[in-house]
Every structure is written in structure tokens, then in C-alpha cells.
Design an enzyme around this catalytic site. Sequence first.
Site, PDB file in Angstrom:
ATOM      1  N   ASP A   1       9.718   8.710   8.284  1.00 51.93           N
ATOM      2  CA  ASP A   1      11.129   8.700   8.708  1.00 51.93           C
ATOM      3  C   ASP A   1      11.630   7.252   8.785  1.00 51.93           C
ATOM      4  OD1 ASP A   1      13.578   9.461   9.744  1.00 51.93           O
ATOM      5  OD2 ASP A   1      12.791  10.271  11.622  1.00 51.93           O
TER       6      ASP A   1
ATOM      7  N   GLY B   1       1.346  13.390  10.489  1.00 56.81           N
ATOM      8  CA  GLY B   1       1.190  12.051  11.044  1.00 56.81           C
ATOM      9  C   GLY B   1       1.266  12.104  12.553  1.00 56.81           C
TER      10      GLY B   1
HETATM   11  P1  ADP Z   1       5.345  13.637  11.383  1.00 50.38           P
HETATM   12  O1  ADP Z   1       6.040  13.158  12.634  1.00 50.38           O
HETATM   13  O2  ADP Z   1       6.066  14.796  10.711  1.00 50.38           O
HETATM   14  O3  ADP Z   1       3.896  13.877  11.599  1.00 50.38           O
HETATM   15  P2  ADP Z   1       4.824  11.073  10.062  1.00 50.38           P
HETATM   16  O4  ADP Z   1       5.825  10.230   9.355  1.00 50.38           O
HETATM   17  O5  ADP Z   1       4.167  10.524  11.254  1.00 50.38           O
HETATM   18  O6  ADP Z   1       5.589  12.455  10.345  1.00 50.38           O
HETATM   19  O7  ADP Z   1       3.704  11.502   9.019  1.00 50.38           O
HETATM   20  C1  ADP Z   1       3.891  12.441   7.987  1.00 50.38           C
HETATM   21  C2  ADP Z   1       3.059  12.026   6.794  1.00 50.38           C
HETATM   22  O8  ADP Z   1       3.767  11.043   6.043  1.00 50.38           O
HETATM   23  C3  ADP Z   1       1.710  11.421   7.134  1.00 50.38           C
HETATM   24  O9  ADP Z   1       0.737  12.118   6.379  1.00 50.38           O
HETATM   25  C4  ADP Z   1       1.833   9.967   6.685  1.00 50.38           C
HETATM   26  O10 ADP Z   1       0.607   9.488   6.179  1.00 50.38           O
HETATM   27  C5  ADP Z   1       2.849  10.065   5.596  1.00 50.38           C
HETATM   28  N1  ADP Z   1       3.635   8.861   5.277  1.00 50.38           N
HETATM   29  C6  ADP Z   1       3.995   7.837   6.088  1.00 50.38           C
HETATM   30  N2  ADP Z   1       4.756   6.944   5.416  1.00 50.38           N
HETATM   31  C7  ADP Z   1       4.886   7.421   4.141  1.00 50.38           C
HETATM   32  C8  ADP Z   1       5.545   6.967   2.942  1.00 50.38           C
HETATM   33  N3  ADP Z   1       6.252   5.825   2.923  1.00 50.38           N
HETATM   34  N4  ADP Z   1       5.455   7.733   1.819  1.00 50.38           N
HETATM   35  C9  ADP Z   1       4.757   8.892   1.835  1.00 50.38           C
HETATM   36  N5  ADP Z   1       4.120   9.376   2.913  1.00 50.38           N
HETATM   37  C10 ADP Z   1       4.186   8.648   4.051  1.00 50.38           C
END
Ligand code: ADP
Length: 183
Positions: A42, A133
Site C-alpha cells: 500500500d 504481509g
Molecule cells: P497486507 O496488510 O494485506 O498483509 P502487505 O503490504 O503487508 O499487505 O503485504 C502483502 C504482500 O505484498 C506481502 O506478501 C508483501 O511481501 C508484498 N509486497 C510488499 N511490497 C510489494 C511490492 N512493492 N510489490 C509486490 N508485492 C509487495
Amino acid sequence: METILELEGGRLVIAVGDITSFDGIAIVNAANSGLLGGGGVDGAIHRAAGPALLEECRAVRSTQLPEGLPKGQAVATGAGKLRCGRVIHTAGPVWHGGHSGEPGELASCYRACLELARAEGIASIAFPAISTGAFGYPRSAAALIAREQAGAFLRANELPARVVFVFFSRVDAAAFIDATGGR
Ligand code: ADP
């Protein structure tokens, strides 16, 4: 972005990279109900898109969604400076052990994003691994749900023509392939 595996006759692609560099039509943001940014993917999406995305999210909150985006639902905005033209925001479940409706909510996120993409005539869409994540959803369980929802949707619909699951690391992509048997 590097392609690791193609499934569903090439329509479902497993890739490794940064989702903000996706050169297709839309990316999914693993957002939260507030829609005003956060950490993880995000935060990366908002940083890459610039302030125009936050402005659009604020407008969505004040018009369509004053209470926020319900879990399992999706809403689309423009994409600011990103290469893709649309961002589809979805609010995934926080993992509480799996008996609080998390599987149904996660499946609903994938379906809602795909349905919105189809309704907008979007040909290609990239998903991050929603909820895996900060929200703590176990990767293997999330992989099975993502795989099943994308497969069913692609078989039933012509659009989107191409769905890309983007993993941030090779280890995460391998965990998805392990969990789903690479099929
Ligand atoms: P949530 O709160 O839905 O768990 P997160 O952003 O913490 O969301 O994580 C969701 C997934 O996105 C994780 O598997 C993380 O490794 C991945 N992630 C984080 N940054 C990126 C990015 N720039 N591109 C693709 N995936 C990402």
C-alpha cells in the site's frame, strides 16, 4: 518483472518483482478499510503514484465510502504517476487463526477485484499476495485461495485476459508454487 510460471493457458502468470512497475492496465492494492495509505505494498503504491492517488482515495471516502471500504470488497481509482492506468483497492482480512471468516473474505477480495476489472473492460491486472504481509495470512493457505479464485474466474470470463500474481521475492513465488503444486 520476471515471469516464473504460466498457468491457465498463459492467462495466469506468476511473476517476481515490484508491482508498482507493472506495465498492464491495472494493479490491485492490498489496502485497508481506511483507504488512506499504509505500509507494505500500500505504501509502495502510494509513494510511486504520488499525491494524486491519495487525493482520489480521499474523494472516494467522502463520497462513495464514508465508513470505509468493507472487508472483501473493492473500489477503483486512477493511478497517478504509475505506468498502469487504474488501481483497484481491496481490504483483505487480518488473520486471527482462520476461524473468523478469513478464507471467505480473502476469496471475496480476489473475486471483487476481478469482477470490477471485468466491468471496467480491463484486459490485464496484477495482484500482490493480499493479506500475507502485515495482516499475517499464512502464505500457503492464501495461495490456495488466490489460485482457486483466479482459475475459476478466468475459466468463466474472457476479461481480464491476463492476471499476474506478483510476488516481492523468489522465496514468496516458490511458496505459492509449492502450495498450489504448480498447476
Ligand atoms: P497486507 O496488510 O494485506 O498483509 P502487505 O503490504 O503487508 O499487505 O503485504 C502483502 C504482500 O505484498 C506481502 O506478501 C508483501 O511481501 C508484498 N509486497 C510488499 N511490497 C510489494 C511490492 N512493492 N510489490 C509486490 N508485492 C509487495
